[in-house]
Design a protein around this motif. Structure first.
Motif, short mmCIF file in Angstrom:
data_model
loop_
_atom_site.label_atom_id
_atom_site.label_comp_id
_atom_site.label_asym_id
_atom_site.label_seq_id
_atom_site.Cartn_x
_atom_site.Cartn_y
_atom_site.Cartn_z
N LEU A 60 0.88 -1.17 0.00
CA LEU A 60 0.00 0.00 0.00
C LEU A 60 0.91 1.21 0.00
O LEU A 60 1.62 1.45 0.96
CB LEU A 60 -0.89 0.02 1.24
N LEU A 61 0.90 1.94 -1.12
CA LEU A 61 1.83 3.04 -1.29
C LEU A 61 1.07 4.35 -1.30
O LEU A 61 0.05 4.47 -1.98
CB LEU A 61 2.59 2.84 -2.61
N GLY A 62 1.55 5.31 -0.54
CA GLY A 62 0.89 6.60 -0.55
C GLY A 62 1.63 7.57 0.37
O GLY A 62 2.47 7.16 1.16
N GLY A 63 1.29 8.84 0.24
CA GLY A 63 1.89 9.85 1.10
C GLY A 63 1.22 9.84 2.46
O GLY A 63 0.34 9.02 2.73
N SER A 64 1.65 10.76 3.33
CA SER A 64 1.00 10.81 4.64
C SER A 64 -0.41 11.36 4.46
O SER A 64 -0.65 12.24 3.64
CB SER A 64 1.81 11.68 5.61
N GLY A 65 -1.34 10.77 5.20
CA GLY A 65 -2.73 11.18 5.09
C GLY A 65 -3.46 10.54 3.93
O GLY A 65 -4.60 10.88 3.65
#
Lengths: 390, 303
Positions: A60-65
């Motif tokens: 699961l890849l993503g920025g903060s928030g």
């Protein structure tokens, strides 16, 4: 035991058996439907549907928030979903407390018990299962061997290095033989030199144990090198799900294209679109973009076009004799960044926007043939043009 | 360059020496010196006069300086069962009080540590608030609550739970109520400090590994709050052993505790040597648990 080749064998072109998500008959191991979690006004995870197959190392890849951590915490049972279902191996998890789930988690901070030895930490979960002392000892020894920490069983966590703590945390979460192992930024607390070696080792252990891993990361390189598939998350939604190569080479949105690696993005109008490809006219300057793949939008619609810097070629304009055509831009070199293995040219276009072009340093050059303020032409093949719907 | 560096190192050393010397100087002046004076009185003989004891350094008739030590007070202390009883009772009362404080204080400290951050300071303030009124006044207030015609009996009578007033005041129970009430903050504050430091992710890890909440508490929270438990128990136990006011005001005549015995020797019998011997014995009695606690703390610090 399969050879520990690390992440190399993964990627596009695998057989059906190793890529169950391509097989419509395959039964997903973990099935998320309509999963939603709100914190007051904020929707952290919004209506997520996702299938994960047995034996995957899913990132699961993503920025903060982006909601990736909330999603992971819902799988572990620390957060209750406001709506939706979590089904693991046919079993509904949504209402189950964390201590009953066949799921274990490796925490970002490792969360090792400071008052227990390494062996006690690893054996803690087995003790909760009510196993006998000799069986616990045997399983702990096995786990210590798996993570190559033999002989450190009597140490306390504070007497271990960062890398050793990470291994203890991994052993502690694996020793219960969970159906699903959750990893929260598994390499986040390690320094750079350790990280790469640990990446390979983690994949190796995942293959040896056959456990299904879901890891959360903000590091695209980590996700690309380790995962069987990646879900790119933004604003609580899945922006795109696919193998690392699919997500990198065939992004479906501007967000995914620029989140993974570098992408030059142009705005344009679709002039021609059919099964053989598409032609897009730039709205910012006099240029045409040609793509050889089926575009997602109808003719006349506004679209975005993404091109990766490494698929572009850069030449000085003086050497340029070919007539004006598609996938061709003219500009002047504004900045040059020398990375050692490649050089990144930042080319200013007539409208003031810039294009990034990278060029591998195949020979030992000390003086670059193209330098600041040189007029240049940037070209690329039509397969490198990706037309984005959003 | 070199000289300057040397000078700054030297002055740094001097500063460190001063900083280190200050607490020792303090202890010397306000602990060791008074203790030696008390020990000196304990070893002298009772005399009629001011002060009511004979000096231990005396000139004999042949003008020879002699030291006259009188171990009589210590001998009485050991021989007379009365004093030993009082000490044992004091230790028991202090021990039980510390335990009761722990049982009451732990849930309080736990609740404060788990409360939302913006509310914690208010809750801590409420714990400390009683300190803003006089200690004596608070103990007196308990007389009003516990006496035969007091608030508690009146309440129980009006509810029909009892038909005649219970004997609450001047019992050992009243002493426990007083001590637990007065010393509770000393238990809650160190417990809160350790519980607030406890990383909640450790409890998540325990739950993740299959521990039900109560198991997680027993195996993670409780052992990790041990420093706070020990500190709180010491802070309650040590002053409670020598406590004089609470047993005097709330306890019955039978409850002869160390502090009270000491007071009687000093002010009623005017036997300063005996009172001093009692004080020295009390100190020795307390040094043992303090030393044990220090050893434990040091071991924990190293670990």
């Amino acid at each position: 035991m399969p050879p520990g080749n690390g992440p190399a064998p993964r990627g596009p072109g695998g057989q059906k058996g190793t890529e169950p998500w391509r097989d419509p008959e395959a039964e997903p191991y973990l099935r998320l439907r309509g999963l939603t979690r709100r914190f007051g006004e904020v929707t952290a995870v919004a209506d997520i549907d996702l299938d994960i197959y047995r034996g995957e190392l899913f990132a699961l890849l993503g920025g903060s928030g982006s909601g990736k951590s909330t999603l992971l915490r819902m799988l572990a049972g620390f957060e209750r979903p406001d709506a939706g279902t979590i089904t693991l191996d046919g079993q509904d998890l949504a209402a189950m407390p964390p201590y009953e789930r066949p799921v274990n988690m490796m925490f970002q901070s490792y969360a090792l018990f400071p008052h227990m030895t390494v062996a006690q930490n690893i054996g803690y979960g087995l003790k909760q299962e009510g196993l006998g002392r000799s069986e616990i000892a045997a399983r702990v020894a096995e786990a210590l061997e798996l993570v190559q920490l033999k002989g450190l069983d009597a140490r306390r966590p504070h007497a271990l290095s960062g890398g050793q703590r990470q291994r203890v945390a991994l052993a502690r979460s694996l020793v219960k033989r969970p159906k699903l192992l959750l990893l929260d930024e598994p390499l986040g607390a390690l320094d750079k030199s350790l990280r790469e070696a640990t990446q390979f080792e983690l994949v190796n252990i995942q293959e040896r144990t056959g456990t299904t891993f879901i890891m959360v990361t903000h590091d695209q390189e980590e996700a690309m090198t380790m995962a069987t598939r990646i879900a790119v998350m933004t604003d609580g939604r899945l922006a795109q799900v696919g193998t690392p190569a699919e997500v990198y080479e065939y992004p479906t949105s501007r967000f995914v294209a620029s989140f993974l690696g570098t992408a030059n993005i142009f705005e344009g109008l679709v002039k021609r679109a059919d099964a053989t490809g598409a032609l897009v006219e730039s709205t910012a300057f006099d240029a045409w973009f040609e793509s050889d793949s089926d575009p997602p939008k109808p003719e006349g619609g506004r679209v975005f076009v993404a091109v990766r810097p490494e698929k572009m070629r850069i030449e000085t304009a003086a050497a340029e004799t070919q007539p004006h055509g598609a996938n061709r831009l003219s500009g002047t070199v504004r900045d040059i960044a020398y990375y050692g293995d490649f050089v990144m040219y930042v080319v200013a276009l007539p409208d003031g926007s810039v294009v990034r072009v990278s060029r591998p340093t195949e020979t030992r050059i000390t003086e670059l043939p193209i330098t600041w303020n040189d007029p240049v032409t940037v070209t690329w093949p039509s397969f490198a043009t990706v037309v984005l719907a959003q | 360059m070199n000289g300057g560096g040397g000078a700054s190192i030297a002055s740094g050393r001097l500063a460190r020496l001063v900083v280190l010397a200050l607490p020792y100087l303090w202890l010397l002046l306000f602990f060791l010196l008074p203790f030696l004076i008390v020990a000196k009185i304990a070893l002298s003989e009772i005399a009629v006069g001011i002060p009511p004891y004979a000096p231990i350094l005396r000139w004999t008739e042949e003008n020879v300086l002699t030291v006259v030590l009188n171990f009589g007070s210590f001998a009485t202390l050991l021989e007379d069962g009365f004093y030993l009883d009082a000490y044992l009772r004091s230790l028991r009362v202090a021990g039980i009080s510390a335990l009761l404080c722990l049982l009451v204080g732990y849930p309080m400290a736990y609740a404060i540590a788990r409360a939302p951050e913006h509310r914690r300071n208010l809750l801590l303030l409420l714990v400390v608030l009683p300190f803003w009124t006089s200690f004596l006044l608070r103990v007196m207030a308990w007389i009003g609550i516990l006496q035969d015609q007091g608030v508690l009996n009146a309440l129980l009578l009006s509810l029909g739970l009892i038909s005649e007033p219970l004997r609450l005041l001047y019992t050992e129970g009243a002493v426990y109520v007083g001590i637990v009430y007065c010393y509770l903050p000393f238990m809650v504050l160190p417990l809160y400090a350790t519980l607030a430091k406890l990383d909640p992710v450790l409890l998540e890890a325990a739950a993740d590994l299959g521990a039900r909440p109560f198991r997680a508490f027993l195996t993670v929270t409780l052992p990790l709050s041990m420093p706070g438990i020990l500190a709180g128990c010491m802070l309650v136990f040590i002053p409670a052993v020598g406590e004089f006011v609470i047993p005097e005001l709330l306890g019955g005549p039978a409850a002869q505790l160390a502090g009270r015995v000491l007071w009687v020797e000093f002010f009623q019998n005017r036997d300063w040597p005996m009172a001093s011997a009692l004080a020295v014995a009390l100190l020795v009695l307390l040094v043992v648990p303090i030393a044990a606690f220090q050893r434990h703390a040091a071991r924990r610090g190293r670990a």
